[in-house]
Design a protein around this motif. Structure first.
Motif, mmCIF file in Angstrom:
data_model
loop_
_atom_site.group_PDB
_atom_site.id
_atom_site.type_symbol
_atom_site.label_atom_id
_atom_site.label_comp_id
_atom_site.label_asym_id
_atom_site.label_seq_id
_atom_site.Cartn_x
_atom_site.Cartn_y
_atom_site.Cartn_z
ATOM 1 N N PHE A 76 19.900 -8.763 -12.474
ATOM 2 C CA PHE A 76 19.218 -7.798 -13.380
ATOM 3 C C PHE A 76 18.710 -6.796 -12.368
ATOM 4 O O PHE A 76 18.360 -5.551 -12.736
ATOM 5 C CB PHE A 76 18.155 -8.163 -14.362
ATOM 6 C CG PHE A 76 18.723 -9.182 -15.224
ATOM 7 C CD1 PHE A 76 19.630 -8.618 -16.203
ATOM 8 C CD2 PHE A 76 18.284 -10.362 -15.589
ATOM 9 C CE1 PHE A 76 20.092 -9.837 -17.160
ATOM 10 C CE2 PHE A 76 18.673 -11.265 -16.188
ATOM 11 C CZ PHE A 76 19.799 -11.001 -17.024
ATOM 12 N N GLY A 77 17.999 -7.267 -11.346
ATOM 13 C CA GLY A 77 17.491 -6.254 -10.261
ATOM 14 C C GLY A 77 16.770 -7.006 -8.995
ATOM 15 O O GLY A 77 16.908 -8.236 -9.176
ATOM 16 N N PHE A 78 16.632 -6.360 -8.034
ATOM 17 C CA PHE A 78 16.096 -6.794 -6.879
ATOM 18 C C PHE A 78 14.604 -6.596 -6.595
ATOM 19 O O PHE A 78 14.077 -5.286 -7.157
ATOM 20 C CB PHE A 78 16.911 -6.536 -5.648
ATOM 21 C CG PHE A 78 18.261 -6.810 -5.743
ATOM 22 C CD1 PHE A 78 18.571 -8.129 -5.263
ATOM 23 C CD2 PHE A 78 19.278 -6.257 -6.145
ATOM 24 C CE1 PHE A 78 20.124 -8.578 -5.224
ATOM 25 C CE2 PHE A 78 20.529 -6.582 -6.277
ATOM 26 C CZ PHE A 78 20.785 -7.929 -5.742
ATOM 27 N N LEU A 79 13.814 -7.518 -6.015
ATOM 28 C CA LEU A 79 12.534 -7.157 -5.791
ATOM 29 C C LEU A 79 12.447 -7.313 -4.193
ATOM 30 O O LEU A 79 12.978 -8.036 -3.568
ATOM 31 C CB LEU A 79 11.624 -8.230 -6.129
ATOM 32 C CG LEU A 79 11.561 -8.496 -7.789
ATOM 33 C CD1 LEU A 79 10.919 -9.631 -8.160
ATOM 34 C CD2 LEU A 79 10.866 -6.996 -8.421
ATOM 35 N N MET A 80 11.731 -6.056 -3.765
ATOM 36 C CA MET A 80 11.476 -5.980 -2.267
ATOM 37 C C MET A 80 9.834 -6.042 -1.975
ATOM 38 O O MET A 80 8.977 -5.902 -2.825
ATOM 39 C CB MET A 80 11.967 -4.971 -1.492
ATOM 40 C CG MET A 80 11.942 -3.751 -2.180
ATOM 41 S SD MET A 80 12.790 -2.309 -1.366
ATOM 42 C CE MET A 80 14.229 -2.676 -1.864
ATOM 43 N N ALA A 81 9.620 -5.893 -0.629
ATOM 44 C CA ALA A 81 8.121 -5.540 -0.402
ATOM 45 C C ALA A 81 7.660 -4.638 -1.017
ATOM 46 O O ALA A 81 8.187 -3.590 -1.052
ATOM 47 C CB ALA A 81 8.046 -5.220 1.224
ATOM 48 N N GLY A 82 6.105 -4.998 -1.435
ATOM 49 C CA GLY A 82 5.461 -3.825 -2.409
ATOM 50 C C GLY A 82 5.656 -3.975 -3.779
ATOM 51 O O GLY A 82 4.898 -3.474 -4.485
ATOM 52 N N LEU B 286 0.812 -1.137 -0.107
ATOM 53 C CA LEU B 286 -0.114 0.020 0.059
ATOM 54 C C LEU B 286 0.973 1.344 -0.005
ATOM 55 O O LEU B 286 0.531 2.174 -0.809
ATOM 56 C CB LEU B 286 -0.992 -0.157 1.218
ATOM 57 C CG LEU B 286 -2.250 -0.593 1.135
ATOM 58 C CD1 LEU B 286 -3.210 -0.641 2.412
ATOM 59 C CD2 LEU B 286 -3.161 -0.146 0.054
ATOM 60 N N LYS B 287 1.961 1.145 0.823
ATOM 61 C CA LYS B 287 2.800 2.171 0.813
ATOM 62 C C LYS B 287 3.277 2.911 -0.573
ATOM 63 O O LYS B 287 3.673 3.817 -0.909
ATOM 64 C CB LYS B 287 4.081 2.139 1.892
ATOM 65 C CG LYS B 287 3.460 2.055 3.222
ATOM 66 C CD LYS B 287 4.463 2.008 4.282
ATOM 67 C CE LYS B 287 4.045 1.783 5.852
ATOM 68 N NZ LYS B 287 4.929 1.471 6.676
ATOM 69 N N VAL B 288 3.829 1.608 -1.151
ATOM 70 C CA VAL B 288 4.519 1.581 -2.579
ATOM 71 C C VAL B 288 3.513 2.154 -3.667
ATOM 72 O O VAL B 288 3.882 3.152 -4.199
ATOM 73 C CB VAL B 288 5.050 0.567 -2.943
ATOM 74 C CG1 VAL B 288 5.455 0.431 -4.396
ATOM 75 C CG2 VAL B 288 6.226 0.059 -1.999
ATOM 76 N N LEU B 289 2.422 1.550 -3.646
ATOM 77 C CA LEU B 289 1.446 2.077 -4.626
ATOM 78 C C LEU B 289 0.906 3.407 -4.287
ATOM 79 O O LEU B 289 0.540 4.271 -5.349
ATOM 80 C CB LEU B 289 0.060 0.866 -4.633
ATOM 81 C CG LEU B 289 0.676 -0.420 -5.124
ATOM 82 C CD1 LEU B 289 -0.443 -1.500 -4.884
ATOM 83 C CD2 LEU B 289 1.104 -0.241 -6.460
ATOM 84 N N SER B 290 0.421 3.691 -3.084
ATOM 85 C CA SER B 290 -0.013 5.067 -2.881
ATOM 86 C C SER B 290 1.080 6.155 -2.848
ATOM 87 O O SER B 290 0.684 7.393 -2.983
ATOM 88 C CB SER B 290 -0.234 5.093 -1.251
ATOM 89 O OG SER B 290 -1.301 4.302 -0.949
#
Length: 283
Positions: A105-111, A41-45
């Motif tokens: 290539f890249g990292f993924l985290m929460a959100g 929610l924090k990332v999308l908001s």
């Protein structure tokens, strides 16, 4: 098929296969109540305003979580990644060579999310591996929202599209890091980018943020040997640019790091109409 009799009408081999598939599914954990403020929610908001209904939808999705252990591959190379939204933990997209070398290539985290495209992108068809234990949720509903032009989910659709655009912008920055920047420049740029992402997801504490990556993983991402990376980090510590302790990094002089690597934030800003219109500068 007879009603009330499990798998009636199937052969014994088919029944055993169905039972084995059900047992092989990872366990789902359900909290006592929906989380009030998850990282997604924090990332999308941060990129588009969401209505209360849209926020409730994301919270509901985060009720049932799939746990993936560190080192496990949950999206295989050459296959379309299943739609997933990461709730906690870190993962990476990578490609390995026959001799064991790999490029991250890249990292993924929460959100962050994977597999949301209506048509698989090349990024959705590379190997995705859990760096730490990862908790994720089925995001098929989010992918369907992208496909349907429904005004009730306009904010969520804009946010998901902006997040994907940001991911592609970061990939272009990564190409520049690997192709044209020195070891000090690419390390500084990566740390500033990582700090920004942790801040948006609510994982950072002022200038301090988690760094769960080993030097081996980080060297594979930055295209450096472990020895060269270690020397670079030690030099940054001596110059009082950063401090590293127990899985955390603290930026001591963000302005100097920015000018070393010419860092510019790629995170999209929100326009007056609620859409993501430009790339925000952090400094």
């Amino acid at each position: 098929m007879q009603m009330g009799v499990p798998y009636a009408g199937y052969s014994e081999a088919a029944r055993q296969s169905i039972r084995a598939e059900r047992l092989a599914r990872p366990p789902l954990r359900r909290p006592q109540r929906p989380p009030a403020d998850v990282a997604a929610l924090k990332v999308l908001s941060a990129v588009a305003p969401l209505s209360e209904d849209e926020r409730a939808l994301v919270r509901k999705l985060c009720l049932y979580r799939e746990s993936i252990p560190a080192g496990a591959e949950f999206a295989r190379e050459g296959e379309a990644a299943p739609a997933r939204l990461i709730v906690s933990g870190w993962a990476c997209r990578q490609q390995s060579l026959p001799d064991g070398r790999r490029q991250i290539f890249g990292f993924l985290m929460a959100g962050d999310a994977i597999g949301l495209g209506l048509r698989p992108r090349p990024l959705d068809e590379v190997s995705t591996v859990a760096v730490t234990r990862v908790e994720c949720v089925d995001a098929l509903m989010l992918r369907e929202i992208l496909a349907v032009q429904d005004g009730r989910h306009a904010g969520l659709r804009n946010a998901l599209a902006a997040a994907r655009r940001y991911e592609e912008a970061c990939l272009l920055d990564h190409v520049v890091r690997l192709g044209r920047q020195s070891a000090h420049e690419r390390t500084a740029h990566f740390l500033l980018e990582w700090r920004q992402r942790c801040r948006v997801a609510g994982l950072a504490d002022a200038e301090r943020f988690p760094m769960p990556l080993t030097q081996e993983v980080l060297s594979d991402a930055l295209g450096l040997s472990i020895v060269h990376l270690n020397r670079t980090l030690q030099h940054m510590k001596r110059e009082r640019l950063i401090e590293m302790k127990r899985g955390w990094v603290e930026i001591l002089d963000a302005y100097r790091l920015k000018f070393i690597c010419d860092y510019q934030s790629r995170w999209p800003s929100i326009g007056g109409d609620g859409s993501s219109v430009s790339l925000a500068r952090e400094f």
